[in-house]
Every structure is written in C-alpha cells, then in structure tokens.
Motif scaffolding. Sequence first.
Motif, mmCIF file in Angstrom:
data_model
loop_
_atom_site.group_PDB
_atom_site.id
_atom_site.type_symbol
_atom_site.label_atom_id
_atom_site.label_comp_id
_atom_site.label_asym_id
_atom_site.label_seq_id
_atom_site.Cartn_x
_atom_site.Cartn_y
_atom_site.Cartn_z
ATOM 1 N N LEU A 128 77.526 61.035 44.176
ATOM 2 C CA LEU A 128 77.373 60.126 43.038
ATOM 3 C C LEU A 128 76.680 58.825 43.427
ATOM 4 O O LEU A 128 76.057 58.186 42.573
ATOM 5 N N ARG A 129 76.784 58.424 44.686
ATOM 6 C CA ARG A 129 76.182 57.160 45.126
ATOM 7 C C ARG A 129 74.851 57.343 45.830
ATOM 8 O O ARG A 129 74.268 56.368 46.311
ATOM 9 N N ALA A 130 74.362 58.556 45.895
ATOM 10 C CA ALA A 130 73.123 58.801 46.643
ATOM 11 C C ALA A 130 71.936 58.071 46.023
ATOM 12 O O ALA A 130 71.108 57.489 46.732
ATOM 13 N N ALA A 131 71.821 58.095 44.707
ATOM 14 C CA ALA A 131 70.672 57.462 44.054
ATOM 15 C C ALA A 131 70.646 55.967 44.313
ATOM 16 O O ALA A 131 69.593 55.382 44.574
ATOM 17 N N GLU A 132 71.801 55.323 44.239
ATOM 18 C CA GLU A 132 71.873 53.880 44.439
ATOM 19 C C GLU A 132 71.676 53.497 45.902
ATOM 20 O O GLU A 132 71.102 52.452 46.217
ATOM 21 N N ALA A 133 72.113 54.352 46.810
ATOM 22 C CA ALA A 133 72.084 54.008 48.229
ATOM 23 C C ALA A 133 70.728 54.234 48.880
ATOM 24 O O ALA A 133 70.444 53.658 49.933
ATOM 25 N N CYS A 134 69.872 55.051 48.251
ATOM 26 C CA CYS A 134 68.605 55.420 48.878
ATOM 27 C C CYS A 134 67.438 54.699 48.206
ATOM 28 O O CYS A 134 67.413 54.573 46.974
ATOM 29 N N PRO A 135 66.468 54.222 48.974
ATOM 30 C CA PRO A 135 65.284 53.578 48.389
ATOM 31 C C PRO A 135 64.565 54.515 47.420
ATOM 32 O O PRO A 135 64.690 55.748 47.515
ATOM 33 N N PRO A 136 63.805 53.957 46.472
ATOM 34 C CA PRO A 136 63.243 54.783 45.389
ATOM 35 C C PRO A 136 62.251 55.845 45.823
ATOM 36 O O PRO A 136 62.041 56.810 45.092
ATOM 37 N N ASP A 137 61.626 55.699 46.989
ATOM 38 C CA ASP A 137 60.602 56.673 47.387
ATOM 39 C C ASP A 137 60.933 57.370 48.699
ATOM 40 O O ASP A 137 60.048 57.878 49.385
ATOM 41 N N GLN A 138 62.228 57.418 49.057
ATOM 42 C CA GLN A 138 62.636 58.071 50.295
ATOM 43 C C GLN A 138 63.565 59.244 50.000
ATOM 44 O O GLN A 138 64.404 59.167 49.104
ATOM 45 N N THR A 139 63.419 60.309 50.755
ATOM 46 C CA THR A 139 64.268 61.492 50.586
ATOM 47 C C THR A 139 65.165 61.748 51.789
ATOM 48 O O THR A 139 66.152 62.472 51.666
ATOM 49 N N GLY A 140 64.859 61.154 52.931
ATOM 50 C CA GLY A 140 65.653 61.397 54.127
ATOM 51 C C GLY A 140 67.127 61.087 53.955
ATOM 52 O O GLY A 140 68.002 61.924 54.267
ATOM 53 N N PRO A 141 67.487 59.901 53.431
ATOM 54 C CA PRO A 141 68.916 59.598 53.232
ATOM 55 C C PRO A 141 69.609 60.553 52.276
ATOM 56 O O PRO A 141 70.806 60.829 52.429
ATOM 57 N N VAL A 142 68.879 61.090 51.297
ATOM 58 C CA VAL A 142 69.475 62.048 50.369
ATOM 59 C C VAL A 142 69.822 63.333 51.104
ATOM 60 O O VAL A 142 70.896 63.919 50.910
ATOM 61 N N LEU A 143 68.909 63.790 51.949
ATOM 62 C CA LEU A 143 69.163 65.013 52.709
ATOM 63 C C LEU A 143 70.336 64.837 53.662
ATOM 64 O O LEU A 143 71.124 65.768 53.871
ATOM 65 N N GLU A 144 70.477 63.645 54.227
ATOM 66 C CA GLU A 144 71.611 63.387 55.115
ATOM 67 C C GLU A 144 72.924 63.466 54.331
ATOM 68 O O GLU A 144 73.914 64.039 54.816
#
Length: 573
Positions: free
Chosen positions: A544-560
């Motif tokens: 639920l917090r992935a969108a807020e925690a990750c910069p708008p143009d990065q996918t690496g933190p989402v995959l983590e």
Amino acid sequence: MSAGPAVARVSGPLVEVRGLSDVAMSEVVALGAHGIPGEVVALRGPVATVQAYEYTGGLAVGDPASALGRPLSARLGPHLLGGVFDGLLRPLLDAPTWLTTDASRAGAAPVDVQWAPRVAAGARVSAGEILGILPDGGPLEHRVLVPPGLGGTVEWVAPAGTRRVDEALASVDGIPVLGIEDWPVRRPRPVRERLEAAEPLLTGQRVLDALFPVTQGSTVAVPGGFGTGKTVLLQQIAKWCTAEVIVYIGCGERGNEMADVLSELRELADPTTGRRLAERTVIIANTSNMPMMAREASIYSGITVAEYFRDMGYQVVVIADSTSRWAEALREFGSRSGALPAEEGYPAVLPSALAAFYERAGRVTTLGDQQGSVTIIGAVSPPGGDLTEPVTAHTERFVRAVWGLDRDLAYARHYPAVSWSGSFSRDVDKLGVWHAGHGDPDWAVRRSRSVSLLAEADRLGDLAALVGVNALPGHERVVLLGGRLLREGVLQQSALSAHDAHCSMAKTAALVDLVLAVVDTCEELVAQGVTAAEIEEVDFSVVLRAAEACPPDQTGPVLERQQVVLDLLRGLR
C-alpha cells in the motif's frame, strides 16, 4: 434616434438591430457608443439578431450599430503562450480588475520579437510551410507559416533581427505575411490529412494510464457531480500530461479556481524544457462573473488556438472546464431568442454543437507536411450528479473515452475518484498494439486482469455485505484482498505528494504487477490449504505504501518491495 442601423430591442445578451444591410450570418457587429462586440446569429427580414459578448447595461433602443464585415476571429501569434485571456482572446494580464467595454479591445498589443528566416527570396512555398521562426517566442519554437490558402513565390523576406509581430516578415505572391494572424473561431483550420491515432497521451495518473488510456488526438469527457474532484484532476492532467502545449479553458467556473491554476502553473518547473510550465500554457478564463455569451465563444477561441499550434507540428491538449456551463449559455440565449426548447430547456442544436466541437480534435498531417494533434478533454458538471441529463448523455455519444467521477469514492477520500465501473475508453485496442511494439507486450493482459479483478471484487463486496466475508470461500476472499490492494495501492494517488503526484508508465506497470503477483501467490497458497484468514493477517502495508515511497520514474524500489511481500506470503506454507 439614429438615422442609420440602430438597436431595436435589448434582452440581456440578445440584441435586435434594424437597418443593417447586406449583413451576413456570424458577422461581428459593434453595438452602441462603446462598440460592444456581438455576432449575428439570426436574420429575419430587416432585423438582425445579435448575441452580445459583453455586458449590455446602458445599451438602449435607438443606439447606433454597425457591421464590421468580418466573422468573430481570434488573434493568433507568439503572445499566446504563457498568457491569460478572456473568452474573445483579449489579454487579461495587466487589464483592469473588471473589464469595461473598451478594455483590451484590440487584443494583444504588438510586441518586438527576434525573427530568423528559413527561406530566401525566390523560393516556391505552399500553405503551411515554414517561412521562419521567432526564437524568443517562449519555450517552444514559434514557427511562422504560410497562411492557409496562400502559396507561390517568396518575393521578399525581412532580414534576421528584431521585428514587430504586426509588421510584414515576408511577402508571398504580393501578400504580406505577419507574425500574427486572425482566424475565424468557428471555422476549423484546414489540414492535409486526418490520421489514425495510435500514440498514447500519458497523463501521469495511474487510473487513467493503466485502465482508461487515450491516444493523442482523442476526445474525453469527465463527468462528475459537485465535489468529486473534476478541477483537481484536470489541473493534474494539465501539469503532467505528455502534450507540448496546453490550452486550459475555464468556461463559467469560479474565478478562484482559475487563479489557483495560474499560480500553480507558474510555480511548477516543466520537466521537458526546464522553464516554467505556464510558459507553454494558454489560459482562457471566462469565469462565472463574466458575460455569459463570451463563455459560449471561449470554447471556440480555445480550439482555434489549439489548431494554430497543431499546424506548427505540436501535440496540443485542450482542457475545457466545463462544457456544461457552455451549454447553459446556449440554453439562456435560446430562451431569450424564442427558440423551441428540447430536453430540459436546452436548444435542439445542442447535440450538433457538441459534435462540431469534439470533431475538431484529431491527429493530422498539416498543410506543411508535419504531424500534430489536438486532444480535447471536456469536463461535464451534471446538476445533482445526474448522468442521464442531456449534456452528459449527448457528450458520451461523441467522445472516445469517459472518465466518470464517483461521488462515493470522493466522499471516501479516494482520489482521483475515477469510477472503474462507469468509465471506458475506445482506444484500448490501439494502445495495446502500440505498447506491444514499444517494449511492453504484457500491457493489454495487465490491463485486462486489473479491470476484471476490480469488477469481481465489487461484485463480491456486495455479496459480503449481505452474508459476511467469513462466509465466502478462500479464493473469493483473495479476490476481495486483491481488489483492495489495487484500489488503495495503485489507483489512489495523492496530488500533494512529490513522489505520487504523477507517475511514469514504467512505475505504473511495476505497481500493477506487484499487486497481481501478490494475488497469484495468495491463490496458490489457498490451493495448498492455507486459510484466507492467515493470508489476511499478513502486513500488506509494503504494497500500500509502495507508490508513495518510490520516486515517480523509478521501478527498482517497487521490485524490492514485491520481493519482500512475496517472501512473507511464502513463509505461510
């Protein structure tokens, strides 16, 4: 009493003039001593019916009137970008606090520009070709084109240097070409060919880009009742969409909302040019305290400005907020002129007027053999949120997509409050092909699964409200969980967050894949005998917090984060 043409009757913005000879439909008429502008809308024998575009207080029977011999036109030129104008495209910046009948009458004041010719004397040119550019015309290259209907030999070109936009910059077949141009707002600008739209218009809003995307050159309606967030959503689209020019039409909206739009655009940095976002935006403000019939003209002024930049080869988005206020102006004038009313008092020409407006959108090959597009996004404000009222119903017939706003979502503080059950896009198939050819072959499957998951979760939510969630089998409780994660973790988006105000397509895809991977893993666990209650006890805040925690143009933190939550689930085996 005037001996020449004179006012015979005044009823608000409707003025009848007697004695105008050889006047034509849509011709501009100057009314009274102050020359109030109006447009001929009906001719009945010696009487011409004129819709006035300014306040008619003080205009009396017998006041003089004169036809100006031209249709209602917009002055187009390098002064448009970054400007704020009224419904007749007269500048509002540096104008009086309240426009009087003679304020900014002539439109944009002449300005000095730097002129850089691109052709030489003796060259053969046709309509739409570039004669030169005005490098200081703003963040975009302002191209001076051969006007439609003109072509031949370039007889003379002004040398490079400082010029006034109202002076001749070149001469083609003896006709001077200026840096400004007047064009009738009700006449579409000609093009060489209309093209099939294929490339997406990315808005930075996940619910739109992932579920209800549109192409550049498409048409969109955004219906929603009061308080559902139309204005905020349209402002977000204006800030973050992948258009090169934004034309924002405040049609009958409150003045404070337009002031907010202007101030925010001036503060935002444009990610594509590095300058202020307002510098590639044209704002046409005809607010609710301005003359109503100028509101009717503002829609046509805005689309004419969009076509002007389209002809230069740019991708343009027109945002009209709202077309319902425009339709109200048509209804008021129709009632004053005695036109036979149709549904709910609107004139019978309402469907034709809506169709004529939206069909001016499209992706085209210009007369100068460039490609440009105009995308129209029109808000609709149905009274009481009634989506069956005439303006909403007719608009949905003519647009390619509907982004319907839901009152329940808005009251639950779910923004953007775009209803996944009441929205649609007819461009989905085209965009599935486009994404497949641009490195994302799973886009269509991802979207289809998301829409199905939301629909099934809504159905099961209604069922759970009757029988209780504990009465549902495990796989259905997983669907309810997946629907909640998709709604709260992906579709919900904060306009006030630095990380979440807008979102790239790559991050959007990663967030959707994260939720679908969680759903697939939960389904596997249920099939292996793990209870739904055990799964629901897992901490899904990582999702639920992935969108807020990750910069708008990065996918690496989402995959983590995806790996973290999947490891938690697999620990239940």
